[in-house]
Design an enzyme around this catalytic site. Structure first.
Site, short mmCIF file in Angstrom:
data_model
loop_
_atom_site.label_atom_id
_atom_site.label_comp_id
_atom_site.label_asym_id
_atom_site.label_seq_id
_atom_site.Cartn_x
_atom_site.Cartn_y
_atom_site.Cartn_z
N SER A 24 -38.17 -24.30 -79.49
CA SER A 24 -36.91 -24.76 -78.86
C SER A 24 -35.65 -24.18 -79.43
O SER A 24 -35.50 -24.20 -80.63
CB SER A 24 -36.88 -26.37 -78.80
OG SER A 24 -35.61 -26.68 -78.13
N LYS A 77 -39.65 -33.62 -68.05
CA LYS A 77 -38.42 -34.01 -67.20
C LYS A 77 -38.79 -34.87 -66.05
O LYS A 77 -37.66 -35.65 -65.86
CB LYS A 77 -37.77 -32.50 -66.63
CG LYS A 77 -37.49 -31.47 -67.79
CD LYS A 77 -36.88 -30.41 -67.17
CE LYS A 77 -36.38 -29.30 -68.29
NZ LYS A 77 -35.87 -28.36 -67.72
N ASP A 89 -26.50 -37.92 -59.78
CA ASP A 89 -26.86 -37.70 -58.45
C ASP A 89 -27.71 -36.18 -58.82
O ASP A 89 -28.72 -36.09 -58.05
CB ASP A 89 -25.58 -37.04 -57.87
CG ASP A 89 -24.83 -38.11 -56.83
OD1 ASP A 89 -25.57 -39.15 -57.15
OD2 ASP A 89 -23.98 -37.89 -56.62
N ALA A 137 -39.77 -21.84 -57.14
CA ALA A 137 -39.59 -23.19 -56.34
C ALA A 137 -39.93 -24.32 -57.09
O ALA A 137 -40.51 -25.44 -56.92
CB ALA A 137 -40.32 -23.16 -55.13
N GLY A 138 -39.87 -23.88 -58.50
CA GLY A 138 -40.32 -24.73 -59.60
C GLY A 138 -39.16 -25.82 -59.86
O GLY A 138 -38.18 -25.74 -59.17
N GLY A 139 -39.03 -26.34 -61.02
CA GLY A 139 -38.17 -27.36 -61.53
C GLY A 139 -36.87 -26.58 -61.73
O GLY A 139 -35.76 -27.09 -61.32
N ALA A 140 -37.00 -25.32 -62.44
CA ALA A 140 -35.64 -24.79 -62.59
C ALA A 140 -35.01 -24.25 -61.23
O ALA A 140 -33.71 -24.49 -60.76
CB ALA A 140 -36.02 -23.41 -63.31
N ILE A 224 -33.37 -16.30 -65.40
CA ILE A 224 -33.39 -17.49 -66.64
C ILE A 224 -34.39 -17.19 -67.62
O ILE A 224 -34.30 -18.02 -68.56
CB ILE A 224 -33.83 -18.98 -65.79
CG1 ILE A 224 -35.38 -18.81 -65.29
CG2 ILE A 224 -32.97 -19.37 -64.69
CD1 ILE A 224 -35.99 -20.40 -64.94
N GLY A 247 -30.79 -14.96 -69.45
CA GLY A 247 -31.37 -16.57 -69.57
C GLY A 247 -30.63 -17.09 -70.67
O GLY A 247 -30.68 -18.31 -70.59
P1 ATR Z 1 -40.66 -24.56 -63.92
O1 ATR Z 1 -40.44 -26.12 -63.66
O2 ATR Z 1 -40.14 -24.11 -65.13
O3 ATR Z 1 -39.64 -23.92 -62.91
P2 ATR Z 1 -43.09 -24.39 -62.48
O4 ATR Z 1 -42.89 -25.67 -61.57
O5 ATR Z 1 -44.42 -24.16 -63.05
O6 ATR Z 1 -42.04 -24.33 -63.71
O7 ATR Z 1 -42.61 -23.10 -61.50
C1 ATR Z 1 -42.86 -21.85 -61.61
C2 ATR Z 1 -42.33 -21.07 -60.65
O8 ATR Z 1 -42.91 -19.52 -61.15
C3 ATR Z 1 -43.09 -21.14 -59.43
O9 ATR Z 1 -42.03 -20.77 -58.04
C4 ATR Z 1 -44.34 -20.25 -59.26
O10 ATR Z 1 -44.61 -20.03 -57.93
P3 ATR Z 1 -45.76 -20.87 -57.39
O11 ATR Z 1 -44.87 -22.08 -56.69
O12 ATR Z 1 -46.49 -20.01 -56.15
O13 ATR Z 1 -46.78 -21.57 -58.29
C5 ATR Z 1 -43.63 -19.09 -60.12
N1 ATR Z 1 -44.78 -18.17 -60.61
C6 ATR Z 1 -45.35 -18.46 -61.48
N2 ATR Z 1 -46.43 -17.47 -61.72
C7 ATR Z 1 -46.13 -16.55 -60.89
C8 ATR Z 1 -46.71 -15.16 -60.40
N3 ATR Z 1 -47.74 -14.72 -60.85
N4 ATR Z 1 -46.40 -14.87 -59.07
C9 ATR Z 1 -45.37 -15.33 -58.41
N5 ATR Z 1 -44.59 -16.57 -58.69
C10 ATR Z 1 -45.23 -17.16 -59.92
#
Ligand code: ATR
Length: 287
Positions: A24, A77, A89, A137-140, A224, A247
């Site tokens: 970190s 998180k 919020d 579409a993950g946490g970030a 990022i 990032g």
């Molecule tokens: P974080 O919380 O850090 O954002 P995460 O929830 O694991 O981590 O999300 C990772 C993101 O990277 C997701 O949007 C993931 O796509 P999926 O929802 O389809 O899994 C994307 N990602 C990771 N590896 C990928 C790859 N090889 N090709 C396309 N998208 C990828």
């Protein structure tokens, strides 16, 4: 010796909880802010195994030890949000918290400075946007979508993610459109801001395949990922003469709310801080 020597004040305590946590950059950022204004502070990396029970035990111990608060990183998180008595919020809407402040009048308070940090970063970098493309579409992505739906940003947002169902879900945060992963390049001609929120482009990961030729002049590309600092995406955008935000910029900004809540009053995100972080990244040293 004096009979009743005054007790020296204790340093202010804060830290970052995660698993793993060794790499970190947060300790270096917070120690730099504290050293600059002469605050007696200790900011520690703290490891807590995955799972709510382990997280809650660690958080409880830190609270009892007098920690003012902690940053929270993967995979905790969501646990942080569940643990807190009150939530901002941003934390509620994104379903995740990367900050816990202990012992407030409302108990332990959860917040999401990934969201507020991203917002502050756009404002500081004077980026205004009318059409934004968010990749992932993950946490970030959740935090960034939340940031984009708040004033003063008046932006139409499009989300594209490998797994369509996740894109549909996070799109609700910003009332965003969704475009299929295979068609993501079609959204580029319209976008004036593109943000990669995925891990694509990180060391040992495939790079994010976007056709930067289709971006219009004047658009901004933000990533990022900070290992490496200049991802292939940013390289391609720069080659087109576009403005880029890496990032590390977002990382520095997300640290500011925690520092001000727990340790000190001034937290400047500037070239000096960036140089320290870049040196640490280059040397593999984060404290
Ligand atoms: P974080 O919380 O850090 O954002 P995460 O929830 O694991 O981590 O999300 C990772 C993101 O990277 C997701 O949007 C993931 O796509 P999926 O929802 O389809 O899994 C994307 N990602 C990771 N590896 C990928 C790859 N090889 N090709 C396309 N998208 C990828």
């Amino acid at each position: 010796m004096a009979k009743n020597p005054a007790k020296p004040p204790l340093p202010r305590l804060a830290g970052v909880i995660g698993w793993p946590i060794g790499h970190s950059m947060s300790p270096l950022i917070h120690q730099t802010f504290a050293a600059r204004e002469g605050v007696d502070a200790v900011y520690l990396p703290i490891v807590a195994e995955p799972g709510f029970e382990a997280f809650a035990r660690a958080a409880e111990a830190l609270r009892e030890m007098g920690f003012k608060g902690v940053n929270v990183t993967l995979p905790h998180k969501e646990n942080a949000l569940r643990y807190a008595e009150t939530a901002s919020d941003a934390a509620k809407k994104t379903g995740a918290a990367n900050m816990l402040t202990f012992n407030t009048e409302s108990g332990t308070v959860a917040a999401n400075s990934d969201a507020t940090g991203f917002r502050r970063m756009l404002l500081d970098s004077k980026v205004s946007t009318r059409k934004t493309l968010v990749i992932g579409a993950g946490g970030a992505a959740r935090a960034i979508l939340w940031a984009l739906r708040r004033k003063p940003f008046i932006t139409e947002v499009t989300v594209s993610n490998r797994t369509r169902a996740r894109a549909d879900e996070v799109a609700l945060i910003a009332n965003a459109h969704v475009i299929d992963w295979e068609r993501r390049n079609d959204a580029l001609a319209d976008a004036d801001l593109v943000v990669n929120t995925t891990s694509l482009g990180m060391i040992n990961q495939p790079s994010l395949d976007l056709d930067c030729e289709r971006l219009r002049p004047g658009s901004v590309v933000c990533d990022i990922v900070y290992t490496p600092l200049k991802t292939k995406l940013l390289e391609q955008a720069e080659a087109r003469g576009l403005r880029t935000i890496d990032g590390l910029t977002m990382l520095m900004h997300q640290a500011v709310p925690g520092y001000k809540a727990w340790l000190g009053t001034r937290a400047e995100v500037d070239e000096d801080l960036r140089a320290r972080l870049e040196a640490a990244l280059a040397g593999g040293k984060t404290r």
